[in-house]
Enzyme design. Sequence first.
Site, mmCIF file in Angstrom:
data_model
loop_
_atom_site.group_PDB
_atom_site.id
_atom_site.type_symbol
_atom_site.label_atom_id
_atom_site.label_comp_id
_atom_site.label_asym_id
_atom_site.label_seq_id
_atom_site.Cartn_x
_atom_site.Cartn_y
_atom_site.Cartn_z
ATOM 1 N N HIS A 131 101.125 41.316 -88.956
ATOM 2 C CA HIS A 131 100.609 41.582 -87.451
ATOM 3 C C HIS A 131 99.215 42.097 -87.617
ATOM 4 C CE1 HIS A 131 101.223 42.884 -83.065
ATOM 5 N NE2 HIS A 131 99.691 43.253 -83.493
ATOM 6 N N GLU A 132 98.975 42.996 -88.329
ATOM 7 C CA GLU A 132 97.485 43.888 -88.391
ATOM 8 C C GLU A 132 96.594 43.096 -89.251
ATOM 9 O OE1 GLU A 132 97.366 46.264 -86.544
ATOM 10 O OE2 GLU A 132 99.477 46.700 -86.260
ATOM 11 N N HIS A 167 94.948 40.629 -87.240
ATOM 12 C CA HIS A 167 94.053 41.046 -86.170
ATOM 13 C C HIS A 167 92.470 41.027 -86.927
ATOM 14 C CE1 HIS A 167 95.601 42.640 -82.671
ATOM 15 N NE2 HIS A 167 96.538 43.324 -83.424
HETATM 16 ZN ZN LIG Z 1 98.352 44.157 -82.467
#
Ligand SMILES: [Zn+2]
Length: 208
Positions: A109-110, A113
């Site tokens: 998830h990170e 980004h």
């Molecule tokens: Zn996030």
Amino acid sequence: MRLLRQLELGFRDTDILSVVAGVGDPGAAVSPESFRAVYSKHQDVDLEEKARELLRTNGACRIAMEIRVEWNARLKTCAGRADYSCKLISLNPRLCDHGATEIDRTLRHEIAHLLAHFRAGHRRILPHGIEWQQACRDLGVADEERCHNLPFPVCERVRRYLYKCPNCQCEFPRVRRARRAVACLECCRAHNGGEFDARFRLRLVSIR
Ligand SMILES: [Zn+2]
Ligand SMILES: [Zn+2]
């Protein structure tokens, strides 16, 4: 009285005030020493290698070289955080209680980004917009939700006040009414270099 401005993270817990700009109550200041004592951090070379490999295979070699992954107890109930300018991913040590799958998912998830940011270049993007969603698909977490939904135990104190970011619509339940101007950290990061921006000031939407 001068206004203390705060930026807030939008995951599950809003008692995490990530950026506090301006001048506030001097009594609330934390000395650098006690800060270090309370908030331990440590690097994770194995997860770093994994992140590096994932970024490399997705064409982000330049940031793959710089990526760092750390465990940071300061995150409290927030699962993870990605800082593009530092190429740093911070993970909550409490994730370890939830197994390798949850750690891997949060890591991806990170990374998504960072990958979305890398691909966008100087173009501004929404934190969990289409670019991030595409990055999630490329990283094998296509069904990742915008706001983490981790099995962290919820704080017993009842969060009566529900605030909302007028831009990304992320919700921020709070125990207490915000006495200062509080803005959404993700939106301030995406659109105002991480500085407080009144456009993303949280609005109180309900009290229970
Ligand atoms: Zn996030
Ligand atoms: Zn927002």
